[in-house]
Design a protein around this motif. Structure first.
Motif, mmCIF file in Angstrom:
data_model
loop_
_atom_site.group_PDB
_atom_site.id
_atom_site.type_symbol
_atom_site.label_atom_id
_atom_site.label_comp_id
_atom_site.label_asym_id
_atom_site.label_seq_id
_atom_site.Cartn_x
_atom_site.Cartn_y
_atom_site.Cartn_z
ATOM 1 N N PHE A 156 0.824 -1.204 0.000
ATOM 2 C CA PHE A 156 0.000 0.000 0.000
ATOM 3 C C PHE A 156 0.859 1.255 0.000
ATOM 4 N N ILE A 167 -2.818 -1.243 -3.041
ATOM 5 C CA ILE A 167 -3.831 -0.226 -2.761
ATOM 6 C C ILE A 167 -3.130 1.122 -2.651
ATOM 7 N N TYR A 213 -4.066 5.026 -1.531
ATOM 8 C CA TYR A 213 -5.060 5.923 -0.935
ATOM 9 C C TYR A 213 -4.714 7.365 -1.283
ATOM 10 N N THR A 227 -5.890 -0.998 -6.642
ATOM 11 C CA THR A 227 -7.122 -0.314 -6.254
ATOM 12 C C THR A 227 -6.784 1.088 -5.766
#
Length: 373
Positions: free
Chosen positions: A194, A225, A227, A250
């Motif tokens: 991430f 991922i 963010y 994602t």
């Protein structure tokens, strides 16, 4: 005895790294000073603020580029912001004004023209990435401001000896988003990587996506991922699709507790082209998450990882170097776990109490200097 008054000004107090340090600073200064926090955007405050700190929220901040196509509009917006700040200064009568944002600094200098020595500015960005005209403007402003606080030696050196006597270096404290310093570890890890941050060019998420494309060939089950939000988001989405990674990467909106939510990740990656001292890297290290970061200018990641000893460092702005470090991390989990434990111990040198004392000492010296005039 009457407490000295300190006014801290920033656009907002939401989820950013600078915002976290501002919350920490005003809470620290509330013990010994009368502190007012002036926010220039009417946005929800998501960080804990000491009840002794008075928060004043205005709506006068402008994101319009100062030296762009809308020059007249931007200068008018800057003048309006300066008037708003000037009015608050008259009401509160501080002995010191602290800024963390460049636009806020410019407006505050205009509001306090002739009294710029009252201003303390915390430089958060990488001065080496500024355009030449901004470098010239900032050097001129910094010679007037009372004190400039840099995060790294590299950033301070950029401006030469001209401002050395009115500057200092204070690194970021090791804090969680809850403004604590709790360290946690995780035994069972899930097979994903991430990253998190503002989706803008300097954050390097385009590099990360390209590097992950290389890593994914030998690690087909590993997901990623990212963010964040920002102007590069649509471009990043297209890049993911072009590389046929829609089922592996994602993109999610920013969340305030991103480290807590991802403590089980196999790896945290900071791909930035430039950073001050990256707060999110500090948090990942505190949580004992294995890390890979770019050796970004002006040296914050190198400082935190002790020159790559407690976190892998990739060559800055280099996709293949980033991919190689990620590949190594995924293939050498035991070594990365050992490194993560050492990282959590190493980060204790940025203890919040120690950093708070450094801030208090600099502020007290600056106040005393102003009061002797």
């Amino acid at each position: 005895m009457k407490q000295n008054r300190i006014l801290v000004i920033h656009p907002s107090l939401n989820t950013g790294g600078a915002e976290k340090i501002i919350a920490y600073l005003v809470n620290t200064l509330a013990k010994g000073y009368s502190v007012q926090l002036m926010l220039l955007k009417d946005i929800e405050v998501t960080l804990p603020i000491d009840r002794e700190v008075k928060v004043v929220i205005k709506e006068c901040y402008s994101d319009i580029p100062i030296l762009g196509k809308q020059l007249i509009v931007s200068l008018k917006a800057l003048a309006d912001m300066a008037t708003c700040i000037e009015n608050q200064v008259k009401l509160f009568e501080p002995v010191l004004v602290i800024c963390f944002d460049l636009r806020v600094l410019l407006a505050t200098c205009k509001a306090l023209k002739g009294k710029e020595n009252m201003i303390m500015f915390s430089e958060r960005a990488d001065p080496y990435e500024n355009r030449k005209y901004w470098q010239y403007i900032l050097k001129s402003i910094y010679k007037k401001v009372g004190m400039i606080v840099f995060q790294t030696e590299g950033a301070q050196k950029f401006y030469g000896n001209g401002i050395k006597n009115r500057s200092c270096i204070i690194p970021n404290p090791a804090l969680t988003r809850g403004l604590g310093s709790k360290q946690e570890g995780c035994i069972h890890r899930e097979n994903y990587i991430f990253a998190a941050g503002r989706m803008q060019y300097r954050k390097g998420f385009d590099l990360l996506i390209s590097a992950f494309s290389e890593v994914s060939n030998s690690n087909p089950d590993t997901k990623m991922i990212i963010y964040g939000s920002g102007e590069e988001k649509e471009k990043l989405k297209r890049k993911i699709s072009e590389l046929s990674l829609d089922d592996k990467i994602t993109l999610l909106p920013p969340i305030p507790n991103v480290i807590e939510k991802n403590r089980a990740a196999r790896l945290f990656v900071l791909p930035s082209r430039s950073e001050g001292i990256p707060n999110i890297l500090i948090e990942a290290m505190m949580a004992r998450i294995p890390t890979v970061s770019s050796d970004c200018s002006p040296g914050g990641a190198r400082l935190l990882t002790s020159n790559g000893e407690v976190g892998l460092l990739a060559e800055n702005n280099n996709i293949m170097s980033l991919a190689e470090k990620m590949e190594y991390a995924l293939s050498n989990s035991p070594q990365m776990e050992e490194m993560a434990v050492k990282a959590a111990e190493s980060i204790k040198r940025f203890d919040p109490a120690i950093i708070a004392e450094e801030w208090r000492n600099v502020i007290e010296k600056q106040i005393n200097k102003e009061q002797k005039k």
